[in-house]
Design an enzyme around this catalytic site. Sequence first.
Site, PDB file in Angstrom:
ATOM      1  N   LYS A  95      66.666  13.436   4.832  1.00 45.49           N
ATOM      2  CA  LYS A  95      65.368  13.113   4.235  1.00 45.49           C
ATOM      3  C   LYS A  95      64.865  14.381   3.558  1.00 45.49           C
ATOM      4  O   LYS A  95      64.713  15.427   4.207  1.00 45.49           O
ATOM      5  CB  LYS A  95      64.392  12.666   5.332  1.00 45.49           C
ATOM      6  CG  LYS A  95      62.916  12.564   4.910  1.00 45.49           C
ATOM      7  CD  LYS A  95      62.658  11.309   4.105  1.00 45.49           C
ATOM      8  CE  LYS A  95      61.160  11.096   3.883  1.00 45.49           C
ATOM      9  NZ  LYS A  95      60.444  10.742   5.117  1.00 45.49           N
ATOM     10  N   SER A 121      62.289  15.971   0.042  1.00 45.85           N
ATOM     11  CA  SER A 121      61.222  15.657  -0.894  1.00 45.85           C
ATOM     12  C   SER A 121      61.821  15.219  -2.220  1.00 45.85           C
ATOM     13  O   SER A 121      62.849  15.743  -2.669  1.00 45.85           O
ATOM     14  CB  SER A 121      60.337  16.882  -1.115  1.00 45.85           C
ATOM     15  OG  SER A 121      59.435  16.645  -2.171  1.00 45.85           O
ATOM     16  N   THR A 131      56.843  17.164  -3.266  1.00 43.62           N
ATOM     17  CA  THR A 131      56.083  16.314  -4.178  1.00 43.62           C
ATOM     18  C   THR A 131      54.615  16.713  -4.170  1.00 43.62           C
ATOM     19  O   THR A 131      53.954  16.710  -5.208  1.00 43.62           O
ATOM     20  CB  THR A 131      56.232  14.842  -3.784  1.00 43.62           C
ATOM     21  OG1 THR A 131      57.606  14.486  -3.839  1.00 43.62           O
ATOM     22  CG2 THR A 131      55.452  13.939  -4.723  1.00 43.62           C
ATOM     23  N   ALA A 132      54.103  17.055  -2.988  1.00 38.81           N
ATOM     24  CA  ALA A 132      52.703  17.464  -2.892  1.00 38.81           C
ATOM     25  C   ALA A 132      52.416  18.633  -3.827  1.00 38.81           C
ATOM     26  O   ALA A 132      51.400  18.652  -4.542  1.00 38.81           O
ATOM     27  CB  ALA A 132      52.365  17.838  -1.449  1.00 38.81           C
ATOM     28  N   HIS A 145      50.853  14.132   5.203  1.00 34.65           N
ATOM     29  CA  HIS A 145      51.095  13.420   6.460  1.00 34.65           C
ATOM     30  C   HIS A 145      49.790  13.015   7.153  1.00 34.65           C
ATOM     31  O   HIS A 145      48.845  12.565   6.545  1.00 34.65           O
ATOM     32  CB  HIS A 145      51.982  14.262   7.383  1.00 34.65           C
ATOM     33  CG  HIS A 145      53.327  14.600   6.805  1.00 34.65           C
ATOM     34  ND1 HIS A 145      54.002  13.762   5.958  1.00 34.65           N
ATOM     35  CD2 HIS A 145      54.125  15.690   6.960  1.00 34.65           C
ATOM     36  CE1 HIS A 145      55.161  14.316   5.626  1.00 34.65           C
ATOM     37  NE2 HIS A 145      55.255  15.487   6.210  1.00 34.65           N
TER      38      HIS A 145
END
Length: 279
Positions: free
Chosen positions: A53, A55, A111-112, A155
């Site tokens: 997993k 980004s 992504t943030a 989150h």
Amino acid sequence: MNIAFSPCPNDTFIFHAWVHGLVPGAPKLNVTYADIDITNGLAASGTGPEVLKISYAALPWVLEEYKLLPCGGALGRGCGPLVLTRKGEGAIKRPAGLSGKRIAVPSERSTAYLLFRLWAAQQVPEGPAEIVVMPFDEIMPAVRDGLIDAGLVIHEARFTYANYSLQMLADLGSWWESDTGLPIPLGAIVARRDLDHEKLSGWIRSSLEHAWAHPNDCRDYVLSHAQELEPEVAKSHIDLYVNEFSRDLGEDGYAAITALLKRAAAEGLVPPVDPALLR
């Protein structure tokens, strides 16, 4: 099979059944639980596990070795990162107030962070003075204590920032959705290109379907890896980040990923990506 994903409730919810041998025909998993900044680095190193997993922002650096899978990730609406500041006297109340300030972010390959830079290019013309990378669980205390002027959070911070006497300056997910009409691409599942991606996708979907059909089965597993979260916060986290895009990205999902990476490349934040490599 080796896999790495975060201990966040959405990941443990999705992968619980596979991790516990409840997906027929799926190989046994050897799991590394790590923050996404670590898994991004593992993928970029070329020596990471078979499945990770990461980004979506890290995709441009890993697509030669890894293929994006169409399921298991985090992409949706109303689930974007937030820019937080302190309340009270001297509080920053407008985006332009971030000019010349110190901003904490959880990663520069997230992504943030891409959303923040794209938003700031519109809303903070002079830009911040300094970007400080720190673990996401340290950002809100640092803003509260005045060590940082503002923080970019992800989150479960969406549900807990008020506990730190902080205020939301911007919801970058809402900005992205209004600016593009597309959902927000956050976390991707990738697998080495020499694997059977159709089988992998089937196992992930079977694990997800089991979690949706039997949500109480994974409760203890989810909470054991999210020890700082109250059960209701963990449930809210799952409800927000696990959705139909987790089952299949679909055309809207791929359009969102393509738009994010194209805009980020135009700003010089990531290398250009051939859209054909995303399928």
